[in-house]
Design a protein around this motif. Structure first.
Motif, PDB file in Angstrom:
ATOM      1  N   HIS A 169      43.767  36.084  46.632  1.00 52.10           N
ATOM      2  CA  HIS A 169      44.226  36.364  45.268  1.00 52.10           C
ATOM      3  C   HIS A 169      44.719  37.799  45.153  1.00 52.10           C
ATOM      4  CE1 HIS A 169      40.057  37.699  45.216  1.00 52.10           C
ATOM      5  NE2 HIS A 169      40.307  38.382  44.114  1.00 52.10           N
ATOM      6  N   SER A 170      45.697  37.979  44.267  1.00 50.67           N
ATOM      7  CA  SER A 170      46.327  39.281  44.039  1.00 50.67           C
ATOM      8  C   SER A 170      46.256  39.576  42.541  1.00 50.67           C
ATOM      9  CB  SER A 170      47.799  39.244  44.459  1.00 50.67           C
ATOM     10  OG  SER A 170      47.961  38.601  45.695  1.00 50.67           O
ATOM     11  N   PRO A 171      45.222  40.288  42.105  1.00 53.20           N
ATOM     12  CA  PRO A 171      45.050  40.533  40.666  1.00 53.20           C
ATOM     13  C   PRO A 171      45.672  41.866  40.236  1.00 53.20           C
ATOM     14  CG  PRO A 171      42.989  40.964  41.848  1.00 53.20           C
ATOM     15  CD  PRO A 171      44.077  40.770  42.883  1.00 53.20           C
ATOM     16  N   GLY A 172      46.729  41.813  39.434  1.00 54.57           N
ATOM     17  CA  GLY A 172      47.400  43.031  38.971  1.00 54.57           C
ATOM     18  C   GLY A 172      46.760  43.574  37.703  1.00 54.57           C
ATOM     19  N   GLY A 173      46.993  44.864  37.452  1.00 53.60           N
ATOM     20  CA  GLY A 173      46.493  45.487  36.224  1.00 53.60           C
ATOM     21  C   GLY A 173      45.063  45.981  36.379  1.00 53.60           C
ATOM     22  N   LEU A 174      44.687  46.907  35.502  1.00 50.84           N
ATOM     23  CA  LEU A 174      43.328  47.487  35.558  1.00 50.84           C
ATOM     24  C   LEU A 174      42.295  46.464  35.118  1.00 50.84           C
ATOM     25  CD1 LEU A 174      43.000  51.088  34.126  1.00 50.84           C
ATOM     26  CD2 LEU A 174      42.373  50.216  36.387  1.00 50.84           C
ATOM     27  N   ARG A 175      41.328  46.220  35.985  1.00 48.35           N
ATOM     28  CA  ARG A 175      40.372  45.145  35.707  1.00 48.35           C
ATOM     29  C   ARG A 175      39.504  45.449  34.487  1.00 48.35           C
ATOM     30  NH1 ARG A 175      37.411  42.119  40.639  1.00 48.35           N
ATOM     31  NH2 ARG A 175      35.966  40.913  39.355  1.00 48.35           N
ATOM     32  N   LYS A 176      39.250  46.727  34.229  1.00 55.28           N
ATOM     33  CA  LYS A 176      38.415  47.039  33.056  1.00 55.28           C
ATOM     34  C   LYS A 176      39.153  46.713  31.741  1.00 55.28           C
ATOM     35  CE  LYS A 176      39.352  51.940  32.382  1.00 55.28           C
ATOM     36  NZ  LYS A 176      38.886  53.282  32.377  1.00 55.28           N
ATOM     37  N   LYS A 177      40.454  46.433  31.856  1.00 62.65           N
ATOM     38  CA  LYS A 177      41.208  46.038  30.657  1.00 62.65           C
ATOM     39  C   LYS A 177      41.382  44.520  30.563  1.00 62.65           C
ATOM     40  CE  LYS A 177      43.770  50.333  30.180  1.00 62.65           C
ATOM     41  NZ  LYS A 177      45.087  50.972  30.264  1.00 62.65           N
ATOM     42  N   TYR A 178      40.743  43.779  31.469  1.00 63.95           N
ATOM     43  CA  TYR A 178      40.810  42.311  31.430  1.00 63.95           C
ATOM     44  C   TYR A 178      39.949  41.777  30.276  1.00 63.95           C
ATOM     45  CZ  TYR A 178      42.843  41.639  36.184  1.00 63.95           C
ATOM     46  OH  TYR A 178      43.653  41.609  37.289  1.00 63.95           O
ATOM     47  N   SER A 179      40.342  40.626  29.737  1.00 65.85           N
ATOM     48  CA  SER A 179      39.480  39.912  28.781  1.00 65.85           C
ATOM     49  C   SER A 179      38.305  39.318  29.548  1.00 65.85           C
ATOM     50  CB  SER A 179      40.275  38.780  28.112  1.00 65.85           C
ATOM     51  OG  SER A 179      40.611  37.814  29.094  1.00 65.85           O
ATOM     52  N   ARG A 220      35.963  36.606  39.026  1.00 66.43           N
ATOM     53  CA  ARG A 220      34.634  36.485  39.683  1.00 66.43           C
ATOM     54  C   ARG A 220      34.471  35.113  40.328  1.00 66.43           C
ATOM     55  NH1 ARG A 220      31.094  38.350  35.484  1.00 66.43           N
ATOM     56  NH2 ARG A 220      31.646  40.509  35.186  1.00 66.43           N
ATOM     57  N   TYR A 221      35.001  34.092  39.646  1.00 69.14           N
ATOM     58  CA  TYR A 221      34.946  32.731  40.205  1.00 69.14           C
ATOM     59  C   TYR A 221      35.682  32.687  41.551  1.00 69.14           C
ATOM     60  CZ  TYR A 221      37.146  28.167  40.952  1.00 69.14           C
ATOM     61  OH  TYR A 221      37.669  27.039  41.530  1.00 69.14           O
ATOM     62  N   ARG A 229      34.077  32.116  45.285  1.00 72.76           N
ATOM     63  CA  ARG A 229      34.578  31.011  46.096  1.00 72.76           C
ATOM     64  C   ARG A 229      34.990  31.480  47.495  1.00 72.76           C
ATOM     65  NH1 ARG A 229      39.686  27.821  43.573  1.00 72.76           N
ATOM     66  NH2 ARG A 229      40.757  28.945  45.216  1.00 72.76           N
ATOM     67  N   GLY A 230      34.949  32.815  47.697  1.00 70.53           N
ATOM     68  CA  GLY A 230      35.297  33.359  49.019  1.00 70.53           C
ATOM     69  C   GLY A 230      36.749  33.768  49.152  1.00 70.53           C
ATOM     70  N   SER A 231      37.444  33.864  48.002  1.00 70.22           N
ATOM     71  CA  SER A 231      38.859  34.243  48.032  1.00 70.22           C
ATOM     72  C   SER A 231      38.991  35.723  48.411  1.00 70.22           C
ATOM     73  CB  SER A 231      39.448  33.979  46.643  1.00 70.22           C
ATOM     74  OG  SER A 231      40.788  34.369  46.603  1.00 70.22           O
ATOM     75  N   LYS A 232      39.960  36.023  49.284  1.00 71.10           N
ATOM     76  CA  LYS A 232      40.150  37.414  49.720  1.00 71.10           C
ATOM     77  C   LYS A 232      41.138  38.142  48.816  1.00 71.10           C
ATOM     78  CE  LYS A 232      39.521  36.562  54.602  1.00 71.10           C
ATOM     79  NZ  LYS A 232      40.281  36.218  55.786  1.00 71.10           N
ATOM     80  N   LEU A 233      40.893  39.437  48.620  1.00 75.36           N
ATOM     81  CA  LEU A 233      41.803  40.264  47.827  1.00 75.36           C
ATOM     82  C   LEU A 233      43.015  40.641  48.685  1.00 75.36           C
ATOM     83  CD1 LEU A 233      42.195  41.961  45.206  1.00 75.36           C
ATOM     84  CD2 LEU A 233      41.051  43.811  46.401  1.00 75.36           C
ATOM     85  N   LEU A 278      47.095  33.115  45.004  1.00 82.02           N
ATOM     86  CA  LEU A 278      47.403  33.184  43.575  1.00 82.02           C
ATOM     87  C   LEU A 278      47.628  34.642  43.193  1.00 82.02           C
ATOM     88  CD1 LEU A 278      46.500  31.465  40.558  1.00 82.02           C
ATOM     89  CD2 LEU A 278      45.303  33.632  40.660  1.00 82.02           C
ATOM     90  N   PHE A 279      48.746  34.908  42.533  1.00 84.62           N
ATOM     91  CA  PHE A 279      49.017  36.241  41.978  1.00 84.62           C
ATOM     92  C   PHE A 279      48.814  36.149  40.477  1.00 84.62           C
ATOM     93  CE2 PHE A 279      51.582  39.248  39.732  1.00 84.62           C
ATOM     94  CZ  PHE A 279      51.593  40.400  40.499  1.00 84.62           C
TER      95      PHE A 279
END
Ligand code: FDP
Length: 315
Positions: A194-204, A212-213, A217-221, A241-242
């Motif tokens: 997975h490729s999560p963009g944006g500052l995580r502390k600003k996530y809902s 976290r799910y 599940r063992g997904s790599k960053l 997933l991006f």
């Protein structure tokens, strides 16, 4: 089919020949080849050009680099003189540019000339993203595109395109020709990157729970900070997933619908993947303006569906 098995003599299929085999009209073939030609000048600018700022800002108030401006000019000139384009818009322009008054048999092009340009000074991969529409209307749902492509300027230069008949990858050879390296790229239903963009502390909370799910599940960053290399990784590995979600201070996320999301959503869907803003497929969003942004979850179709479940509270 693979054209690159080690130890075997390869018959190289170039871009124009492959396009001809798609049964599309000559104008569209010409347009895609012109963009491929322009990319040769863009890669030259990326490799050797000025890394400084241009002293101007774009429609979004972002400071433009000299390379952003130069890449935009290279593509714009090529498109205007192609003879097959009536309208163009780019992430670096303030408004739609009309190249020809008539739209008959012609195309409109929305493009991001140098996505991820803030990575050039640290020598990371960047790219050009292009969406092609028939006629002169650029403000229509991405599903009406007749073609989409990107060019990735990495250690190698590759061009990935679709005209609605699968997704195909070409790589630039020593003669600066694009030759076929992968045909009919296919996504797996689910993946472990997975490729999560944006500052995580600003996530809902919903987005935080979803990430976290994935981690549980063992997904790599796998996040490079460049949309083109991140999407290319997902497409060519066939998994992942991006996401660039809504942030607490940016409810529409960061990425732009016309110039970034639609072309990539078109390619991912063509490869059997999916792209959503959480509520609806990216390709069904009706754009209200050139500068429209949208949150995005794009990649393997089951992972994208899972993201939507977390967002709408059914998971
Ligand atoms: P950049 O600002 O460097 O041009 O939309 C542009 C983009 O890069 C994408 O290529 C990339 O995915 C995203 O922004 C990165 O944003 P964050 O730095 O906020 O993660």
């Amino acid at each position: 089919m693979s054209y690159s098995e080690p130890g075997k003599t390869r018959f190289q299929i170039d871009l124009r020949r492959h396009l001809r085999e798609q049964g599309i009209c000559d104008n569209l073939i010409h347009l895609i080849c012109e963009i491929a030609e322009a990319s040769k000048y863009v890669i030259n600018a990326v490799r050797t050009g000025d890394l400084g700022v241009a002293g101007t800002s774009n429609l979004y108030g972002e400071e433009q680099l000299a390379l952003d401006v130069l890449s935009d000019r290279i593509l714009r000139k090529r498109l205007i003189h192609s003879g097959v384009v009536c309208c163009i818009a780019s992430e670096e322009m303030d408004e739609i540019f009309t190249a020809q008054a008539t739209a008959d048999g012609l195309y409109s092009v929305a493009y991001d000339p140098l996505d991820g340009s803030s990575l050039v000074d640290v020598n990371l991969a960047v790219g050009t993203i292009v969406g092609i529409y028939q006629g002169n209307d650029l403000l229509q749902p991405g599903r009406r595109m007749v073609g989409a492509m990107y060019i990735l300027y990495g250690p190698r230069v590759s061009l990935v395109y679709s005209v609605g008949k699968g997704v195909h990858e070409f790589t630039m050879n020593q003669l600066m020709e694009y030759t076929l390296t992968r045909e009919n790229v296919q996504m797996k239903p689910s993946g472990d990157m997975h490729s999560p963009g944006g500052l995580r502390k600003k996530y809902s909370d919903e987005n935080e729970r979803f990430v976290r799910y994935l981690e549980d599940r063992g997904s790599k960053l796998r996040y490079s900070g460049g949309f083109v290399p991140d999407i290319n990784q997902i497409l060519m590995k066939g998994k992942g997933l991006f996401m660039y979600p809504a942030l607490k201070d940016a409810p529409d996320g960061k990425l732009r619908l016309l110039f970034e999301l639609n072309p990539m959503a078109f390619l991912l869907e063509q490869a059997g993947g999916a792209a959503t803003n959480g509520d609806m497929p990216i390709l069904d969003i009706v754009p209200e303006g050139l500068d429209q942004r949208a949150p995005v979850y794009i990649g393997c179709r089951e992972d994208v569906a899972k993201a939507a479940e977390f967002l709408n509270g059914t998971c």
